[in-house]
Design a protein around this motif. Structure first.
Motif, PDB file in Angstrom:
ATOM      1  N   ARG A 111      30.935   7.575  22.517  1.00 54.63           N
ATOM      2  CA  ARG A 111      29.710   7.303  21.744  1.00 54.63           C
ATOM      3  C   ARG A 111      28.726   8.475  21.859  1.00 54.63           C
ATOM      4  O   ARG A 111      28.082   8.865  20.885  1.00 54.63           O
ATOM      5  CB  ARG A 111      29.039   6.014  22.238  1.00 54.63           C
ATOM      6  N   TRP A 112      28.639   9.033  23.073  1.00 56.39           N
ATOM      7  CA  TRP A 112      27.727  10.169  23.276  1.00 56.39           C
ATOM      8  C   TRP A 112      28.171  11.358  22.416  1.00 56.39           C
ATOM      9  O   TRP A 112      27.349  12.001  21.760  1.00 56.39           O
ATOM     10  CB  TRP A 112      27.707  10.560  24.764  1.00 56.39           C
ATOM     11  N   MET A 113      29.472  11.616  22.384  1.00 56.50           N
ATOM     12  CA  MET A 113      29.959  12.745  21.570  1.00 56.50           C
ATOM     13  C   MET A 113      29.762  12.471  20.078  1.00 56.50           C
ATOM     14  O   MET A 113      29.490  13.386  19.303  1.00 56.50           O
ATOM     15  CB  MET A 113      31.434  13.036  21.881  1.00 56.50           C
ATOM     16  N   GLN A 114      29.912  11.192  19.705  1.00 56.42           N
ATOM     17  CA  GLN A 114      29.706  10.863  18.290  1.00 56.42           C
ATOM     18  C   GLN A 114      28.245  11.047  17.894  1.00 56.42           C
ATOM     19  O   GLN A 114      27.941  11.502  16.799  1.00 56.42           O
ATOM     20  CB  GLN A 114      30.165   9.416  18.025  1.00 56.42           C
ATOM     21  N   LYS A 115      27.345  10.710  18.832  1.00 58.77           N
ATOM     22  CA  LYS A 115      25.926  10.794  18.522  1.00 58.77           C
ATOM     23  C   LYS A 115      25.429  12.236  18.536  1.00 58.77           C
ATOM     24  O   LYS A 115      24.645  12.638  17.682  1.00 58.77           O
ATOM     25  CB  LYS A 115      25.132   9.965  19.548  1.00 58.77           C
ATOM     26  N   SER A 116      25.904  13.011  19.501  1.00 60.96           N
ATOM     27  CA  SER A 116      25.290  14.327  19.684  1.00 60.96           C
ATOM     28  C   SER A 116      26.224  15.511  19.479  1.00 60.96           C
ATOM     29  O   SER A 116      25.773  16.657  19.440  1.00 60.96           O
ATOM     30  CB  SER A 116      24.673  14.397  21.092  1.00 60.96           C
ATOM     31  N   GLN A 117      27.544  15.266  19.387  1.00 61.68           N
ATOM     32  CA  GLN A 117      28.464  16.403  19.297  1.00 61.68           C
ATOM     33  C   GLN A 117      29.341  16.364  18.044  1.00 61.68           C
ATOM     34  O   GLN A 117      30.379  17.032  17.993  1.00 61.68           O
ATOM     35  CB  GLN A 117      29.359  16.457  20.546  1.00 61.68           C
ATOM     36  N   ASN A 118      28.956  15.555  17.079  1.00 65.65           N
ATOM     37  CA  ASN A 118      29.708  15.485  15.811  1.00 65.65           C
ATOM     38  C   ASN A 118      31.137  14.964  15.933  1.00 65.65           C
ATOM     39  O   ASN A 118      31.982  15.288  15.094  1.00 65.65           O
ATOM     40  CB  ASN A 118      29.753  16.852  15.114  1.00 65.65           C
ATOM     41  N   LEU A 119      31.399  14.200  16.973  1.00 65.56           N
ATOM     42  CA  LEU A 119      32.725  13.570  17.029  1.00 65.56           C
ATOM     43  C   LEU A 119      32.801  12.533  15.903  1.00 65.56           C
ATOM     44  O   LEU A 119      31.882  11.760  15.709  1.00 65.56           O
ATOM     45  CB  LEU A 119      32.958  12.910  18.390  1.00 65.56           C
ATOM     46  N   TRP A 120      33.903  12.556  15.199  1.00 63.20           N
ATOM     47  CA  TRP A 120      34.097  11.652  14.064  1.00 63.20           C
ATOM     48  C   TRP A 120      34.365  10.221  14.518  1.00 63.20           C
ATOM     49  O   TRP A 120      34.636   9.964  15.671  1.00 63.20           O
ATOM     50  CB  TRP A 120      35.257  12.155  13.206  1.00 63.20           C
ATOM     51  N   GLN A 121      34.272   9.295  13.524  1.00 60.80           N
ATOM     52  CA  GLN A 121      34.623   7.894  13.786  1.00 60.80           C
ATOM     53  C   GLN A 121      36.128   7.821  14.035  1.00 60.80           C
ATOM     54  O   GLN A 121      36.901   8.410  13.289  1.00 60.80           O
ATOM     55  CB  GLN A 121      34.241   7.014  12.593  1.00 60.80           C
ATOM     56  N   LEU A 122      36.518   7.097  15.068  1.00 55.68           N
ATOM     57  CA  LEU A 122      37.934   7.087  15.440  1.00 55.68           C
ATOM     58  C   LEU A 122      38.708   5.927  14.825  1.00 55.68           C
ATOM     59  O   LEU A 122      39.937   5.908  14.859  1.00 55.68           O
ATOM     60  CB  LEU A 122      38.069   7.068  16.962  1.00 55.68           C
TER      61      LEU A 122
END
Ligand code: HEC
Length: 146
Positions: free
Chosen positions: A100-111
């Motif tokens: 969740r942290w990477m999705q919020k701040s590092q542009n990790l995509w929805q899995l």
């Protein structure tokens, strides 16, 4: 007439040389095929698999081989090294929080559906180690340093 024959002879000679070179090339090619080992192009998928998994670890990324490993490799090694993942030990909640942290701040995509696969894989293979830590000390007589 005799000049024609000489030319013919020269042409024949160069043909012979070409044929000899051709035969050498073919022989060298066959030797190469037999002794050079399989090239990457002639590898079957099972050959590649055999080479990649060593001692239960993926030889390229170091991930533990288990269900879901390929999904983790596909989604978790594009931005940073696999080591960043494999060095960590977390509970399932911990891994989810990291995602969740990477999705919020590092542009990790929805899995999507892969999230559960990834979480199960990580929680199982990269769980916190419960053993190896000593129990907290009890019944200690503390004394004051003078
Ligand atoms: C879109 C890019 C991206 C993808 C994809 C990605 N991450 Fe990350 N991740 C980052 C960034 C950026 C950092 C911070 C790197 C740093 O601090 O050097 C990071 C850091 C981490 C950390 C260290 C966190 C910490 O607290 O130090 C872990 C663990 C991690 N990622 C796991 C994963 C997992 C598991 C996946 C697959 C679901 C994944 N990453 C996919 C961008 C990504």
């Amino acid at each position: 007439m005799s000049e024609n024959k000489a030319t013919e002879k020269r042409i024949r000679k160069s043909y012979r040389i070409l044929i000899i070179i051709g035969v050498i090339a073919i022989v060298a090619g066959i030797i190469g095929l037999y002794f050079g080992g399989p090239s990457e192009h002639s590898m079957t998928p099972t050959d590649i698999e055999k080479e990649v998994i060593k001692n239960g670890l993926d030889s390229r990324t170091g991930f533990i081989e288990d269900e879901g490993m390929q999904t983790v490799i596909n989604n978790c090694t594009t931005c940073h090294a696999a080591e960043l993942v494999t060095q960590n030990r977390m509970t399932k909640d911990g891994w989810l929080a990291t995602i969740r942290w990477m999705q919020k701040s590092q542009n990790l995509w929805q899995l999507g559906d892969n999230e559960e696969i990834i979480l199960n894989y990580l929680a199982k293979n990269y769980a916190p180690e419960e053993t190896g830590r000593r129990a907290p000390l009890k019944d200690i007589e503390w004394y004051a340093l003078k």
